[in-house]
Design a protein around this motif. Structure first.
Motif, PDB file in Angstrom:
ATOM      1  N   VAL A 206      -3.289 -13.410   8.655  1.00 21.92           N
ATOM      2  CA  VAL A 206      -3.082 -15.156   8.951  1.00 21.92           C
ATOM      3  C   VAL A 206      -2.806 -15.950   7.390  1.00 21.92           C
ATOM      4  CG1 VAL A 206      -2.987 -17.600   9.470  1.00 21.92           C
ATOM      5  CG2 VAL A 206      -4.073 -15.294  10.885  1.00 21.92           C
ATOM      6  N   TYR A 207      -3.834 -15.776   6.932  1.00 14.52           N
ATOM      7  CA  TYR A 207      -4.036 -16.834   5.479  1.00 14.52           C
ATOM      8  C   TYR A 207      -3.634 -15.746   4.656  1.00 14.52           C
ATOM      9  CZ  TYR A 207      -5.175 -19.683   8.757  1.00 14.52           C
ATOM     10  OH  TYR A 207      -5.758 -20.539   9.846  1.00 14.52           O
ATOM     11  N   ASN A 208      -3.900 -14.304   4.411  1.00 15.23           N
ATOM     12  CA  ASN A 208      -3.179 -13.353   2.845  1.00 15.23           C
ATOM     13  C   ASN A 208      -3.245 -12.132   3.460  1.00 15.23           C
ATOM     14  OD1 ASN A 208      -3.669 -13.622   0.143  1.00 15.23           O
ATOM     15  ND2 ASN A 208      -5.538 -13.188   0.475  1.00 15.23           N
ATOM     16  N   ASP A 209      -2.400 -11.957   4.033  1.00 11.01           N
ATOM     17  CA  ASP A 209      -1.996 -11.075   4.898  1.00 11.01           C
ATOM     18  C   ASP A 209      -0.958  -9.182   4.434  1.00 11.01           C
ATOM     19  OD1 ASP A 209      -1.569  -9.100   6.535  1.00 11.01           O
ATOM     20  OD2 ASP A 209       0.975  -9.552   7.521  1.00 11.01           O
ATOM     21  N   ASP A 210      -1.708  -8.530   3.494  1.00  9.76           N
ATOM     22  CA  ASP A 210      -0.819  -7.163   2.990  1.00  9.76           C
ATOM     23  C   ASP A 210      -1.653  -7.467   1.154  1.00  9.76           C
ATOM     24  OD1 ASP A 210      -0.318  -5.549   4.395  1.00  9.76           O
ATOM     25  OD2 ASP A 210       1.180  -6.383   4.784  1.00  9.76           O
ATOM     26  N   VAL A 211      -2.626  -8.419   1.339  1.00  2.38           N
ATOM     27  CA  VAL A 211      -3.169  -8.710  -0.353  1.00  2.38           C
ATOM     28  C   VAL A 211      -3.631  -7.000  -1.244  1.00  2.38           C
ATOM     29  CG1 VAL A 211      -5.790  -9.112  -0.098  1.00  2.38           C
ATOM     30  CG2 VAL A 211      -4.120 -10.040  -1.836  1.00  2.38           C
ATOM     31  N   PHE A 212      -4.593  -6.507  -0.204  1.00  6.14           N
ATOM     32  CA  PHE A 212      -4.245  -5.063  -0.653  1.00  6.14           C
ATOM     33  C   PHE A 212      -3.598  -4.363  -0.662  1.00  6.14           C
ATOM     34  CE2 PHE A 212      -8.628  -6.427   0.904  1.00  6.14           C
ATOM     35  CZ  PHE A 212      -9.167  -7.943  -0.494  1.00  6.14           C
ATOM     36  N   ALA A 213      -2.237  -4.139  -0.010  1.00 10.98           N
ATOM     37  CA  ALA A 213      -1.543  -3.007   0.471  1.00 10.98           C
ATOM     38  C   ALA A 213      -1.204  -2.359  -1.222  1.00 10.98           C
ATOM     39  CB  ALA A 213       0.094  -3.960   1.003  1.00 10.98           C
ATOM     40  N   SER A 214      -1.887  -3.192  -1.826  1.00 11.47           N
ATOM     41  CA  SER A 214      -0.984  -1.972  -3.701  1.00 11.47           C
ATOM     42  C   SER A 214      -2.233  -0.868  -3.535  1.00 11.47           C
ATOM     43  CB  SER A 214      -0.980  -2.541  -4.421  1.00 11.47           C
ATOM     44  OG  SER A 214      -2.168  -3.556  -4.696  1.00 11.47           O
ATOM     45  N   PHE A 215      -2.773  -0.189  -2.480  1.00  8.67           N
ATOM     46  CA  PHE A 215      -3.606   0.464  -2.873  1.00  8.67           C
ATOM     47  C   PHE A 215      -4.205   1.024  -0.949  1.00  8.67           C
ATOM     48  CE2 PHE A 215      -6.776  -2.653  -3.429  1.00  8.67           C
ATOM     49  CZ  PHE A 215      -8.164  -2.113  -2.556  1.00  8.67           C
ATOM     50  N   THR A 216      -3.491   0.228  -0.252  1.00  6.38           N
ATOM     51  CA  THR A 216      -4.014   0.631   1.109  1.00  6.38           C
ATOM     52  C   THR A 216      -3.021   1.028   1.573  1.00  6.38           C
ATOM     53  OG1 THR A 216      -4.037  -1.492   2.001  1.00  6.38           O
ATOM     54  CG2 THR A 216      -6.430  -1.548   1.005  1.00  6.38           C
ATOM     55  N   GLU A 217      -1.505   0.962   2.061  1.00  6.24           N
ATOM     56  CA  GLU A 217      -0.457   1.402   1.741  1.00  6.24           C
ATOM     57  C   GLU A 217      -0.792   2.868   2.143  1.00  6.24           C
ATOM     58  OE1 GLU A 217       2.005   0.254   4.155  1.00  6.24           O
ATOM     59  OE2 GLU A 217       1.089  -2.366   3.802  1.00  6.24           O
ATOM     60  N   ARG A 218      -0.377   3.352   3.280  1.00  4.69           N
ATOM     61  CA  ARG A 218      -0.090   4.960   3.235  1.00  4.69           C
ATOM     62  C   ARG A 218       0.951   5.757   2.472  1.00  4.69           C
ATOM     63  NH1 ARG A 218       0.650   7.431   9.435  1.00  4.69           N
ATOM     64  NH2 ARG A 218      -1.258   6.012   9.781  1.00  4.69           N
ATOM     65  N   SER A 219       1.410   5.237   2.030  1.00  7.06           N
ATOM     66  CA  SER A 219       2.666   4.708   1.514  1.00  7.06           C
ATOM     67  C   SER A 219       2.135   5.923  -0.387  1.00  7.06           C
ATOM     68  CB  SER A 219       3.919   4.821   0.684  1.00  7.06           C
ATOM     69  OG  SER A 219       4.115   3.075   0.928  1.00  7.06           O
ATOM     70  N   VAL A 220       0.817   4.881  -0.281  1.00  8.31           N
ATOM     71  CA  VAL A 220       0.485   5.034  -2.176  1.00  8.31           C
ATOM     72  C   VAL A 220      -1.350   4.838  -2.210  1.00  8.31           C
ATOM     73  CG1 VAL A 220       1.506   2.692  -3.008  1.00  8.31           C
ATOM     74  CG2 VAL A 220      -0.126   1.986  -1.732  1.00  8.31           C
TER      75      VAL A 220
END
Length: 336
Positions: A206-220
């Protein structure tokens, strides 16, 4: 496993309470990971206590079919200390968040770590205040826009694991809410005798979605996650790259996996642990058990001290009451 401990399943650890978090919240994944892990630990529900403070994560004790305390903001470590001293046989878990543990509770978190109370501290880090509607937290990044920082935060964020290391923690680990390796991290934390500090990267949809996407996204993920294993080389990116020590600059550097200088992970190496915790941009994020160097626990020292103080003495309440200055009141009290 203790032969007297009843074998349990994940369902045995789930309470009958309705789980009330936002749909898609990472807390659900952590809850399931803990419930799945508890049976493997061979612990009894009646000897297990979950203690929390205030925040979204602090609803956790309601959802575990064990004993639990939902306490006050930042004070879960103080309650956990009292619980463990009252009954050292209890298995105590502290559930907290980045705001609860590192803002108003920073002082309490520091002391429970330096004292080395035998407990597991799970810090859910979503880099935001979720329960109070999205204000920036101690771990929010510079530039974070929120109701309390509409032009972007200018605060330098706290690094939870570095805070723990500086406070004297003897076990420091990291995990990710939805990662399959989180139960292994939890098991390692439980096996450690003393205060185990586990930072869990937890997504707030809700308030900070995908803030860790730079290392949690499957592609990376493969390129940006370094899962540490004691006694094994620090390899990542599908075991094609590794970390080595730059002896001239006294920091870590990225090298090819076949480079003989690739470091073998030694959890007792505090200096390397500090480097792993604060790997700069462009490096992977260090996950798993980063640092572990056991030391005597706080409650064992208190129990030993109390036993020594009581040795050879006989309990005498009357002698205790009469000890020191006493006096007799003969005068009748005034009538009202």
């Amino acid at each position: 496993m203790n032969e007297m401990t009843k074998v349990t399943t994940a369902k045995d650890w789930a309470s009958d309470q309705e789980v009330r978090w936002c749909p898609g919240c990472g807390d659900y994944a952590v809850l399931k990971a803990v419930q799945r892990t508890m049976p493997d630990l061979g612990v009894a529900r009646e000897k297990t206590v979950f203690v929390s403070g205030i925040g979204c994560s602090s609803r956790f004790p309601y959802y575990m079919a064990s004993y639990g305390f939902h306490t006050i903001h930042g004070r879960a470590p103080a309650f956990a200390t009292g619980i463990k001293l009252a009954n050292p046989e209890l298995d105590v878990w502290v559930i907290t968040g980045d705001g609860d543990a590192l803002s108003i509770g920073g002082n309490h978190t520091m002391h429970v770590l330096r004292r080395n109370l035998d407990c597991q501290i799970l810090l859910f880090n979503n880099e935001i205040y979720g329960l109070t509607k999205g204000q920036y937290s101690p771990t929010s990044r510079v530039g974070t826009r929120s109701p309390s920082t509409p032009f972007g935060s200018v605060d330098r964020p706290v690094t939870p694991c570095m805070f723990a290391l500086g406070s004297g923690a003897r076990f420091i680990a990291r995990g990710i809410d939805v990662h399959k390796a989180l139960p292994d991290v939890l098991k390692a934390a439980h096996a450690h005798k003393g205060a185990s500090f586990v930072e869990i990267y937890q997504n707030c949809v809700v308030y900070n979605d995908d803030v860790f996407a730079s290392f949690t996204e499957r592609s990376v993920a493969q390129e940006k996650q370094l899962w540490l294993k004691p006694g094994e080389k620090m390899l990542f990116a599908g075991d094609t790259k590794g970390l080595a020590l730059d002896s001239e600059r006294l920091c870590l550097k990225i090298v090819e996996a076949d480079d003989p200088s690739v470091i073998v992970h030694d959890p007792k190496n505090r200096g390397v642990a500090a480097m792993l915790i604060e790997l700069p941009q462009g490096f992977p994020v260090a996950l798993g058990v980063i640092y572990e160097d056991p030391a005597p626990t706080f409650e064992s020292a208190v129990v030993e001290q109390n036993a020594a103080a009581a040795s050879g003495k006989k309990a005498d309440l009357q002698a205790l009451v009469s000890k020191g200055q006493t006096w007799q009141v003969d005068k009748e009290p005034h009538a009202i």
